[in-house]
Scaffold this motif. Structure first.
Motif, PDB file in Angstrom:
ATOM      1  N   ALA A  18       0.834  -1.207   0.000  1.00  0.00           N
ATOM      2  CA  ALA A  18       0.000   0.000   0.000  1.00  0.00           C
ATOM      3  C   ALA A  18       0.867   1.256   0.000  1.00  0.00           C
ATOM      4  CB  ALA A  18      -0.930  -0.006   1.209  1.00  0.00           C
ATOM      5  N   ALA A  19       1.935   1.256   0.788  1.00  0.00           N
ATOM      6  CA  ALA A  19       2.832   2.411   0.841  1.00  0.00           C
ATOM      7  C   ALA A  19       3.482   2.660  -0.515  1.00  0.00           C
ATOM      8  CB  ALA A  19       3.899   2.203   1.912  1.00  0.00           C
ATOM      9  N   MET A  20       3.937   1.590  -1.174  1.00  0.00           N
ATOM     10  CA  MET A  20       4.600   1.744  -2.467  1.00  0.00           C
ATOM     11  C   MET A  20       3.621   2.186  -3.546  1.00  0.00           C
ATOM     12  SD  MET A  20       7.450  -1.328  -2.544  1.00  0.00           S
ATOM     13  CE  MET A  20       6.441  -2.637  -1.847  1.00  0.00           C
ATOM     14  N   ALA A  21       2.369   1.712  -3.478  1.00  0.00           N
ATOM     15  CA  ALA A  21       1.351   2.126  -4.450  1.00  0.00           C
ATOM     16  C   ALA A  21       1.030   3.604  -4.267  1.00  0.00           C
ATOM     17  CB  ALA A  21       0.094   1.283  -4.288  1.00  0.00           C
ATOM     18  N   TYR A  22       0.966   4.041  -3.009  1.00  0.00           N
ATOM     19  CA  TYR A  22       0.743   5.470  -2.756  1.00  0.00           C
ATOM     20  C   TYR A  22       1.911   6.294  -3.291  1.00  0.00           C
ATOM     21  CZ  TYR A  22       0.535   9.909  -0.329  1.00  0.00           C
ATOM     22  OH  TYR A  22       0.522  11.264  -0.054  1.00  0.00           O
ATOM     23  N   ALA A  23       3.138   5.870  -3.009  1.00  0.00           N
ATOM     24  CA  ALA A  23       4.311   6.613  -3.453  1.00  0.00           C
ATOM     25  C   ALA A  23       4.376   6.692  -4.972  1.00  0.00           C
ATOM     26  CB  ALA A  23       5.591   5.957  -2.910  1.00  0.00           C
ATOM     27  N   ALA A  24       3.795   5.695  -5.664  1.00  0.00           N
ATOM     28  CA  ALA A  24       3.783   5.671  -7.129  1.00  0.00           C
ATOM     29  C   ALA A  24       2.610   6.457  -7.710  1.00  0.00           C
ATOM     30  CB  ALA A  24       3.733   4.229  -7.625  1.00  0.00           C
ATOM     31  N   GLY A  25       1.760   7.019  -6.834  1.00  0.00           N
ATOM     32  CA  GLY A  25       0.630   7.810  -7.325  1.00  0.00           C
ATOM     33  C   GLY A  25      -0.447   6.982  -7.992  1.00  0.00           C
ATOM     34  N   ARG A  26      -0.763   5.821  -7.418  1.00  0.00           N
ATOM     35  CA  ARG A  26      -1.781   4.951  -8.006  1.00  0.00           C
ATOM     36  C   ARG A  26      -3.182   5.426  -7.612  1.00  0.00           C
ATOM     37  NH1 ARG A  26      -0.908  -0.268  -9.247  1.00  0.00           N
ATOM     38  NH2 ARG A  26      -3.128  -0.136  -9.787  1.00  0.00           N
ATOM     39  N   TRP A  27      -3.585   6.569  -8.161  1.00  0.00           N
ATOM     40  CA  TRP A  27      -4.867   7.161  -7.792  1.00  0.00           C
ATOM     41  C   TRP A  27      -6.049   6.413  -8.395  1.00  0.00           C
ATOM     42  CZ3 TRP A  27      -2.831   9.557  -4.123  1.00  0.00           C
ATOM     43  CH2 TRP A  27      -1.647  10.292  -4.270  1.00  0.00           C
ATOM     44  N   ASP A  28      -5.783   5.432  -9.259  1.00  0.00           N
ATOM     45  CA  ASP A  28      -6.845   4.609  -9.822  1.00  0.00           C
ATOM     46  C   ASP A  28      -7.237   3.462  -8.896  1.00  0.00           C
ATOM     47  OD1 ASP A  28      -4.329   3.471 -10.173  1.00  0.00           O
ATOM     48  OD2 ASP A  28      -4.975   2.287 -11.907  1.00  0.00           O
ATOM     49  N   ASN A  29      -6.502   3.293  -7.799  1.00  0.00           N
ATOM     50  CA  ASN A  29      -6.757   2.216  -6.853  1.00  0.00           C
ATOM     51  C   ASN A  29      -7.570   2.757  -5.668  1.00  0.00           C
ATOM     52  OD1 ASN A  29      -6.105   0.529  -4.344  1.00  0.00           O
ATOM     53  ND2 ASN A  29      -5.250  -0.752  -5.972  1.00  0.00           N
ATOM     54  N   ARG A  30      -8.703   2.136  -5.388  1.00  0.00           N
ATOM     55  CA  ARG A  30      -9.593   2.639  -4.341  1.00  0.00           C
ATOM     56  C   ARG A  30      -8.917   2.641  -2.974  1.00  0.00           C
ATOM     57  NH1 ARG A  30     -13.309   0.698  -0.631  1.00  0.00           N
ATOM     58  NH2 ARG A  30     -15.075   2.114  -0.231  1.00  0.00           N
ATOM     59  N   GLN A  31      -8.159   1.587  -2.649  1.00  0.00           N
ATOM     60  CA  GLN A  31      -7.485   1.546  -1.355  1.00  0.00           C
ATOM     61  C   GLN A  31      -6.445   2.659  -1.224  1.00  0.00           C
ATOM     62  OE1 GLN A  31      -7.419  -0.547   1.684  1.00  0.00           O
ATOM     63  NE2 GLN A  31      -9.531  -0.561   0.952  1.00  0.00           N
ATOM     64  N   VAL A  32      -5.746   2.945  -2.323  1.00  0.00           N
ATOM     65  CA  VAL A  32      -4.763   4.037  -2.294  1.00  0.00           C
ATOM     66  C   VAL A  32      -5.463   5.371  -2.074  1.00  0.00           C
ATOM     67  CG1 VAL A  32      -3.021   5.273  -3.639  1.00  0.00           C
ATOM     68  CG2 VAL A  32      -3.114   2.781  -3.718  1.00  0.00           C
ATOM     69  N   LEU A  33      -6.615   5.562  -2.699  1.00  0.00           N
ATOM     70  CA  LEU A  33      -7.376   6.808  -2.503  1.00  0.00           C
ATOM     71  C   LEU A  33      -7.833   6.951  -1.052  1.00  0.00           C
ATOM     72  CD1 LEU A  33      -9.656   7.185  -5.658  1.00  0.00           C
ATOM     73  CD2 LEU A  33      -7.741   8.641  -4.964  1.00  0.00           C
ATOM     74  N   LEU A  34      -8.311   5.839  -0.460  1.00  0.00           N
ATOM     75  CA  LEU A  34      -8.738   5.890   0.939  1.00  0.00           C
ATOM     76  C   LEU A  34      -7.551   6.174   1.859  1.00  0.00           C
ATOM     77  CD1 LEU A  34     -11.229   2.878   1.036  1.00  0.00           C
ATOM     78  CD2 LEU A  34     -11.793   5.321   1.061  1.00  0.00           C
TER      79      LEU A  34
END
Length: 248
Positions: free
Chosen positions: A185-201
C-alpha cells in the motif's frame, strides 16, 4: 512587474477597492489591491481563467494596475466548484507570499481544467494535495522506512508524523499512529496509483492528518461544502488499516 496567474480569493476593501490573492507563475502567492473604476463598481478580476496582471509596489501588498484575460474562463459548478474553493483555501492558508512554486502553478492549471470535465473528483484532489505537500516539504516519505530501509510488500508498518514508516510486529503502539499499512500500500501510494480505491482511501486519511498538523487549530471552512464520509474500513487498535499485499 507583469505576471500570469489566477485569482484565488477576493474580499472588499474600502469603498472602491478589493483585496485580491493571486496564484502566479512567476511569484507564487501574491496579495494585491484592485481599484474598481466608477463605471465598474461591481467588477473585479474573475476566478478560473488565466490572467496577465500588471503589479506595482515594493511592499508585500501590491497594487494591481491591470488584469487581462489570456484565455476563456473554466466554468465550474456543484461539487467541482466546491472542490475548487477547497483548493483555493489550501493555497491561501499554506503558501508563503512571494515565493515561486512553478510546479504547483502547473498542477493548479491541470486541476482546474480537469475539474470541468467528467473525471472523478477524489483522484484529482488527492493528486493536487500530493503535489502541494511535496512543494512545501511537508510530505512524509512513503517509499522507504523512516531509517531509509527498503519496504517489503507484505510487511505491516505503522506511520507517524515524526518517525515516518516503522515496521510493526504486533504490540500495541505506545504512540497512536496515523495509519497501519503494508509495504504494498505504501509503495502504491508513493507511485501515485490514484486509480486504486485503497490508495485513494489511504491518501484521504494521510492528507487530512498532514493538513491538520500544517493548519493548526483553525479548520478549513471549505470542508463543510464537501461530502463528509468517515473511514469505515478495517482498523487495528482503532487506527485505519490498509493492505494491498493480498492482491499481489
Amino acid at each position: 512587474m507583469r505576471v500570469q496567474g489566477y485569482v484565488i480569493h477576493t474580499r472588499a476593501f474600502q469603498d472602491d477597492k478589493v483585496l485580491v490573492d493571486l496564484l502566479t507563475q512567476e511569484a507564487g502567492l501574491v496579495r494585491g489591491v484592485w481599484r474598481k473604476k466608477a463605471k465598474e463598481a461591481r467588477v473585479s478580476p474573475g476566478s478560473f481563467l488565466l490572467l496577465e496582471f500588471d503589479l506595482v509596489g515594493r511592499s508585500e501588498l501590491k497594487t494591481i494596475r491591470s488584469a487581462e484575460a489570456l484565455e476563456a474562463p473554466v466554468m465550474l459548478q456543484g461539487a467541482a466548484l466546491y472542490s475548487a474553493f477547497y483548493v483555493h483555501e489550501l493555497i491561501e492558508r499554506l503558501l508563503p507570499v512571494g515565493l515561486p512554486f512553478e510546479p504547483l502553478f502547473v498542477l493548479y492549471r491541470w486541476l482546474i481544467t480537469h475539474l470541468s470535465g467528467e473525471a472523478p473528483l477524489a483522484p484529482l484532489l488527492r493528486r493536487f494535495e500530493w503535489g502541494l505537500f511535496e512543494e512545501l516539504g511537508i510530505r512524509v516519505n512513503m517509499s522507504a522506512t523512516g531509517r531509509g530501509d527498503p519496504l517489503e510488500a507484505k510487511q505491516l508498518y505503522q506511520l507517524h508524523h515524526k518517525f515516518g514508516l516503522r515496521p510493526y510486529y504486533g504490540d500495541q503502539p505506545k504512540v497512536k499512529p496515523i495509519a497501519f499499512l503494508d509495504g504494498a500500500a505504501a509503495m502504491a501510494y508513493a507511485a501515485g496509483r490514484w486509480d486504486n480505491r485503497q490508495v485513494l482511501l489511504l491518501a484521504k486519511e494521510l492528507h487530512r492528518a498532514w493538513l491538520d498538523q500544517a493548519l493548526g487549530a483553525k479548520p478549513l471552512k471549505s470542508r463543510s461544502l464537501l461530502p463528509a464520509k468517515p473511514y469505515d474500513g478495517e482498523r487495528l487498535w482503532q487506527v485505519p488499516l490498509f493492505k494491498l499485499s493480498h492482491t499481489l
